[in-house]
Design a protein around this motif. Structure first.
Motif, PDB file in Angstrom:
ATOM      1  N   ARG A  32       6.538  -6.914  -0.396  1.00 12.46           N
ATOM      2  CA  ARG A  32       6.443  -6.236  -1.545  1.00 12.46           C
ATOM      3  C   ARG A  32       6.026  -6.568  -2.834  1.00 12.46           C
ATOM      4  O   ARG A  32       5.555  -5.879  -3.649  1.00 12.46           O
ATOM      5  CB  ARG A  32       8.767  -6.084  -1.677  1.00 12.46           C
ATOM      6  N   SER A  35       2.718  -6.004  -2.179  1.00  9.25           N
ATOM      7  CA  SER A  35       2.835  -4.502  -2.671  1.00  9.25           C
ATOM      8  C   SER A  35       2.705  -4.294  -3.855  1.00  9.25           C
ATOM      9  O   SER A  35       1.726  -3.779  -4.502  1.00  9.25           O
ATOM     10  CB  SER A  35       3.639  -2.942  -1.963  1.00  9.25           C
ATOM     11  N   THR A  36       3.216  -4.340  -4.679  1.00  6.92           N
ATOM     12  CA  THR A  36       3.822  -4.685  -6.240  1.00  6.92           C
ATOM     13  C   THR A  36       2.303  -4.955  -6.733  1.00  6.92           C
ATOM     14  O   THR A  36       2.013  -4.572  -7.860  1.00  6.92           O
ATOM     15  CB  THR A  36       4.930  -5.070  -5.962  1.00  6.92           C
ATOM     16  N   THR A  39      -0.768  -2.870  -6.088  1.00  8.95           N
ATOM     17  CA  THR A  39      -0.478  -1.409  -6.800  1.00  8.95           C
ATOM     18  C   THR A  39      -0.453  -1.913  -8.882  1.00  8.95           C
ATOM     19  O   THR A  39      -0.583  -1.125  -9.515  1.00  8.95           O
ATOM     20  CB  THR A  39       0.628  -0.513  -6.865  1.00  8.95           C
ATOM     21  N   ASP A  40       0.380  -3.079  -9.119  1.00  6.35           N
ATOM     22  CA  ASP A  40       0.242  -3.299 -10.778  1.00  6.35           C
ATOM     23  C   ASP A  40      -1.879  -3.474 -11.124  1.00  6.35           C
ATOM     24  O   ASP A  40      -1.454  -3.786 -12.030  1.00  6.35           O
ATOM     25  CB  ASP A  40       0.951  -4.307 -10.925  1.00  6.35           C
ATOM     26  N   ASP A  44      -2.447   3.680 -13.965  1.00  7.93           N
ATOM     27  CA  ASP A  44      -2.282   4.644 -13.413  1.00  7.93           C
ATOM     28  C   ASP A  44      -3.304   6.042 -12.645  1.00  7.93           C
ATOM     29  O   ASP A  44      -2.814   6.632 -11.746  1.00  7.93           O
ATOM     30  CB  ASP A  44      -0.549   6.125 -14.110  1.00  7.93           C
ATOM     31  N   VAL A  59      -0.905   5.552  -4.650  1.00 10.45           N
ATOM     32  CA  VAL A  59       0.382   5.994  -4.985  1.00 10.45           C
ATOM     33  C   VAL A  59       0.840   6.055  -3.662  1.00 10.45           C
ATOM     34  O   VAL A  59       1.882   6.187  -2.688  1.00 10.45           O
ATOM     35  CB  VAL A  59       0.268   6.325  -6.755  1.00 10.45           C
ATOM     36  N   LEU A  62       2.029   3.408  -1.093  1.00  6.05           N
ATOM     37  CA  LEU A  62       3.613   2.587  -1.805  1.00  6.05           C
ATOM     38  C   LEU A  62       4.589   3.801  -1.265  1.00  6.05           C
ATOM     39  O   LEU A  62       5.812   2.976  -0.315  1.00  6.05           O
ATOM     40  CB  LEU A  62       3.085   2.615  -3.548  1.00  6.05           C
ATOM     41  N   PRO A 109       2.977   7.325 -10.484  1.00 11.28           N
ATOM     42  CA  PRO A 109       3.814   6.317 -10.251  1.00 11.28           C
ATOM     43  C   PRO A 109       4.892   5.888 -10.218  1.00 11.28           C
ATOM     44  O   PRO A 109       5.845   4.810  -9.716  1.00 11.28           O
ATOM     45  CB  PRO A 109       2.436   5.753 -10.989  1.00 11.28           C
ATOM     46  N   ARG A 113       7.597   4.430  -7.914  1.00 14.79           N
ATOM     47  CA  ARG A 113       7.957   2.495  -8.043  1.00 14.79           C
ATOM     48  C   ARG A 113       9.832   2.687  -8.077  1.00 14.79           C
ATOM     49  O   ARG A 113       9.930   1.797  -7.355  1.00 14.79           O
ATOM     50  CB  ARG A 113       7.685   2.447  -9.443  1.00 14.79           C
ATOM     51  N   ALA A 117      12.464   0.988  -4.956  1.00 15.37           N
ATOM     52  CA  ALA A 117      13.087   0.212  -5.509  1.00 15.37           C
ATOM     53  C   ALA A 117      14.776   0.552  -4.973  1.00 15.37           C
ATOM     54  O   ALA A 117      15.484  -0.810  -4.135  1.00 15.37           O
ATOM     55  CB  ALA A 117      12.838  -0.063  -7.014  1.00 15.37           C
TER      56      ALA A 117
END
Length: 445
Positions: A32, A35-36, A39-40, A44, A59, A62, A109, A113, A117
């Motif tokens: 994770r 992946s974070t 994407t971060d 967006d 997206v 994710l 996005p 997320r 989570a």
């Protein structure tokens, strides 16, 4: 020595249930975090944009990660109430080709997320109470390992999407180590004989790696290292892309139709070759393994060099067989999990390492860099081993069996250590070039 005796080396086998829970939770957390980070790294707009029709918007990947985790861990293993059942079809990879996914009503996005989570919190709650011994999905934490590997595989897919993205660089990593060994022979001799291929006891191995079985392989020679950029440039400069004799009928038709004259992301400038790598344009480094070549290009180079691609059993024997003991190792260097001294894995570096950079990762037969750096095309079609049984669903492997897909082995610099091992099998269409794939050559003895 029996097959079962050859396979008693995985450290997961000896862990208690509590230790397995800790290991699974840590593995899921590392996936994770990656992946974070991927994407971060973009805004967006970049998250929802399709950077190539070959790939999904970031997206989508994710939320798909969250959807699979919900289906297998929250609902199936945990028997919990669905989190977002209305999105199941949106993130079913078999129902929507990649090119069509931007037109779907995808989670945005912030929603994506929040969704992943929420699913993760519930999945970890399931892990706290799931029985991790016995048969089926939870034995030795298999379902949690499967989901960890799935997320890491999509992280590598997202990394490939980053490579296709245009604009300023957003990913950064230190360079890989320099060459750390002296001159190496061009080839290694692999003796004829039987070895144990595949696995029956690796707890987190996937269905296409099973079962362990004995294979008799004729003697052959295998390149000590993957083919380098410098060697590949010789093929290009010698007119390899215009020499029909080097190519299969399908390969020749493909490169002619698409005007392919070099590996993807290369371009000619003056009297040299340059490449684009995650937004950075740089001279092609001669000592690194060539990457972003299709199966057709790999096979054409091998023919030009008077060689061929290794078969999948040849590749695995060279990687795992130890002639001193007659057993198959988990990895080329032994049975311990990969460390930074063994291989270029896990996106620690955003490029392959020069050949000779990982002497600690050499196989018992003296073959280098079989794991990490670049996926290696083999000459084999993807199919099931004798006694194959689909688990836990046919769509993971079985639906891809046949001549349409070629097998790749070994992992790349973008592959996580938890998602590769000596038995791990990857597969793709022979035209694929955006993946982090290279090759090495073999020849009959």
């Amino acid at each position: 020595m029996s097959i079962s005796e050859l396979e008693s080396t995985n450290p997961l086998v000896g862990l208690t249930s509590d230790q397995l829970r800790t290991h699974a939770a840590e593995s899921m957390t590392r996936a994770r975090q990656r992946s974070t980070a991927l994407t971060d790294a973009v805004d967006d707009d970049d998250l929802v944009r399709q950077h190539s029709k070959l790939m999904s918007p970031l997206v989508w990947d994710l939320a798909h990660i969250g959807s699979q985790e919900e289906l297998w861990l929250v609902r199936d293993v945990g028997g919990r109430t669905p989190v977002r059942p209305e999105v199941d079809e949106l993130y079913d990879a078999f129902k929507h080709p990649r090119a069509d996914r931007p037109a779907l009503p995808l989670l945005g996005p912030a929603e994506a997320r929040a969704y992943v989570a929420e699913v993760r919190a519930k999945a970890l709650d399931v892990l706290d109470s799931a029985p991790l011994r016995g048969q089926g999905l939870t034995d030795h934490g298999f379902a949690f390992g499967m989901i960890t590997q799935h997320e890491q595989q999509h992280a590598e897919t997202m990394l490939a999407t980053h490579q296709l993205r245009t604009g300023e660089p957003v990913l950064h990593a230190p360079p890989p180590p320099a060459r750390r060994c002296g001159p190496l022979p061009d080839e290694v001799f692999v003796p004829a004989g039987e070895f144990v291929m595949g696995t029956s006891a690796e707890p987190w191995a996937l269905d296409n790696e099973r079962p362990a079985h004995t294979v008799d392989v004729a003697a052959f020679f295998l390149d000590t290292t993957p083919v380098t950029n410098g060697a590949y440039i010789e093929f290009v400069e010698a007119g390899g892309y215009t020499d029909r004799r080097c190519w299969s009928a399908d390969g020749w038709a493909y490169v002619r139709q698409h005007g392919i004259v070099a590996p993807r992301f290369w371009r000619r400038e003056g009297d040299g070759w340059w490449r684009t790598r995650f937004g950075v344009t740089e001279p092609v480094p001669a000592a690194e393994p060539v990457v972003h070549v299709s199966f057709h290009e790999a096979a054409a180079y091998a023919a030009w060099a008077g060689k061929r691609l290794p078969t999948e059993p040849e590749w695995e024997k060279a990687a795992r067989f130890d002639p001193a003991t007659g057993r198959s190792r988990r990895f080329p260097w032994g049975d311990e999990d990969p460390g930074p001294e063994h291989a270029n894995l896990g996106q620690r570096h955003l490029r392959p390492a020069p050949v000779g950079a990982y002497p600690g990762g050499a196989s018992a037969l003296g073959v280098h860099q079989l794991v990490g750096d670049v996926w290696e095309w083999t000459g084999s079609d993807f199919g099931g081993y004798p006694g194959f049984s689909a688990f836990p669903y046919r769509e993971y492997s079985e639906v891809f069996f046949g001549p349409a897909h070629k097998v790749l082995r070994g992992g790349s610099f973008g592959t996580a250590a938890s998602a590769v091992r000596g038995t791990f099998r990857n597969w793709d269409y022979p035209i694929r070039r955006q993946i982090f794939a290279g090759f090495r050559c073999a020849r009959d003895a």
